[in-house]
Design an enzyme around this catalytic site. Structure first.
Site, PDB file in Angstrom:
ATOM      1  N   ASP A 150      12.249  43.312  23.838  1.00 35.26           N
ATOM      2  CA  ASP A 150      13.584  43.899  23.952  1.00 35.26           C
ATOM      3  C   ASP A 150      13.955  44.168  25.404  1.00 35.26           C
ATOM      4  O   ASP A 150      15.059  43.849  25.850  1.00 35.26           O
ATOM      5  CB  ASP A 150      13.658  45.203  23.152  1.00 35.26           C
ATOM      6  CG  ASP A 150      13.833  44.951  21.670  1.00 35.26           C
ATOM      7  OD1 ASP A 150      14.557  44.010  21.316  1.00 35.26           O
ATOM      8  OD2 ASP A 150      13.243  45.690  20.874  1.00 35.26           O
ATOM      9  N   GLY A 198       7.842  35.906  19.833  1.00 34.67           N
ATOM     10  CA  GLY A 198       8.398  34.567  20.006  1.00 34.67           C
ATOM     11  C   GLY A 198       9.893  34.584  19.791  1.00 34.67           C
ATOM     12  O   GLY A 198      10.448  35.530  19.235  1.00 34.67           O
ATOM     13  N   THR A 199      10.545  33.533  20.225  1.00 38.62           N
ATOM     14  CA  THR A 199      11.988  33.468  20.162  1.00 38.62           C
ATOM     15  C   THR A 199      12.503  33.418  18.728  1.00 38.62           C
ATOM     16  O   THR A 199      11.733  33.187  17.784  1.00 38.62           O
ATOM     17  CB  THR A 199      12.502  32.252  20.960  1.00 38.62           C
ATOM     18  OG1 THR A 199      13.908  32.351  21.097  1.00 38.62           O
ATOM     19  CG2 THR A 199      12.148  30.946  20.266  1.00 38.62           C
ATOM     20  N   ASP A 202       5.999  42.414  13.434  1.00 41.08           N
ATOM     21  CA  ASP A 202       6.972  41.363  13.727  1.00 41.08           C
ATOM     22  C   ASP A 202       7.773  41.743  14.972  1.00 41.08           C
ATOM     23  O   ASP A 202       8.596  42.654  14.924  1.00 41.08           O
ATOM     24  CB  ASP A 202       7.901  41.200  12.513  1.00 41.08           C
ATOM     25  CG  ASP A 202       8.948  40.115  12.709  1.00 41.08           C
ATOM     26  OD1 ASP A 202       8.937  39.461  13.763  1.00 41.08           O
ATOM     27  OD2 ASP A 202       9.777  39.930  11.806  1.00 41.08           O
TER      28      ASP A 202
END
Length: 218
Positions: free
Chosen positions: A96, A19-20, A90
């Site tokens: 990426d 998530g962002t 995480d």
């Protein structure tokens, strides 16, 4: 509170939380690891030698930053593989290449030649025996205003100095990326539907949803 056995989640599963920035990945990772009795795998933000420089000059440091993250995530993939699974991670290695590096290349803050080198290296890494796709990717999503407020509340100086437009663009790119992601099963969770800091017991309903998905994909 150990819930893994109750919901028949394999002891060697690898669950990645995506998530962002500011959506609450670290909180979710810690809560899930405790509930499942799993190890954690976090981004090494504080030890990252490029992150502060990157926020000061995207064009100069974007390639260096992405190469650093790629190396660190690959080492984590290898570590989880060698342990035999049982991890909550995480952020995924896919973000990426699919979001951050691509965004900088398209915005002109990463040289196209550097981007081609980066993506070539990524593709070579994921074809190795040490690379294991997650058993499940949990995608955290929610309203943009909620996420921006969380970024403000945690107060990291490098993030506070970043234009709001950067976070808005990243939010949109995450939404687009998620619509085409197919590397592993996905559980989408809206962050407005729970509050693990105020109501930690709500992790059980999330674990129940994880168990339901993994029961059908393993």
């Amino acid at each position: 509170m150990k819930l893994r056995g109750q919901y028949h989640i394999p002891h060697n599963a690898i669950i990645t939380v995506a998530g962002t920035v500011g959506v609450g990945k670290s909180t979710m990772v810690q809560a899930l690891a405790e509930a499942l009795d799993f190890r954690t795998s976090y981004e090494k933000v504080d030890q990252n030698p490029y992150l502060g420089r990157f926020y000061e000059d995207f064009e100069k440091w974007s390639f260096h930053l992405q190469i650093y993250f790629l190396a660190e995530r690959f080492k984590e993939q290898k570590r989880m593989f060698e342990y035999g699974g049982g991890f909550v991670q995480d952020r995924s290695i896919y973000e990426d290449t699919g979001i951050f590096a691509k965004m900088h290349m398209e915005n002109g803050t990463m040289n196209p030649v550097d981007y081609a080198t980066y993506t070539s290296l990524f593709e070579a890494m994921v074809m190795t025996p040490y690379f294991t796709h997650p058993d499940l990717l949990i995608y955290l999503e929610g309203p943009l205003d909620v996420i921006l407020e969380r970024i403000r509340e945690r107060g990291r100086p490098m993030e506070q100095q970043t234009p709001i437009s950067y976070w808005e663009e990243m939010y949109g790119r995450y939404t687009e990326w998620m619509e085409s992601f197919n590397a592993c099963p996905v559980l989408r969770i809206n962050v407005s539907n729970y509050d693990l800091l105020e109501k930690p017991e709500e992790i059980e309903m999330i674990v129940e949803r994880i168990g339901s998905i993994m029961e059908h994909v393993r």
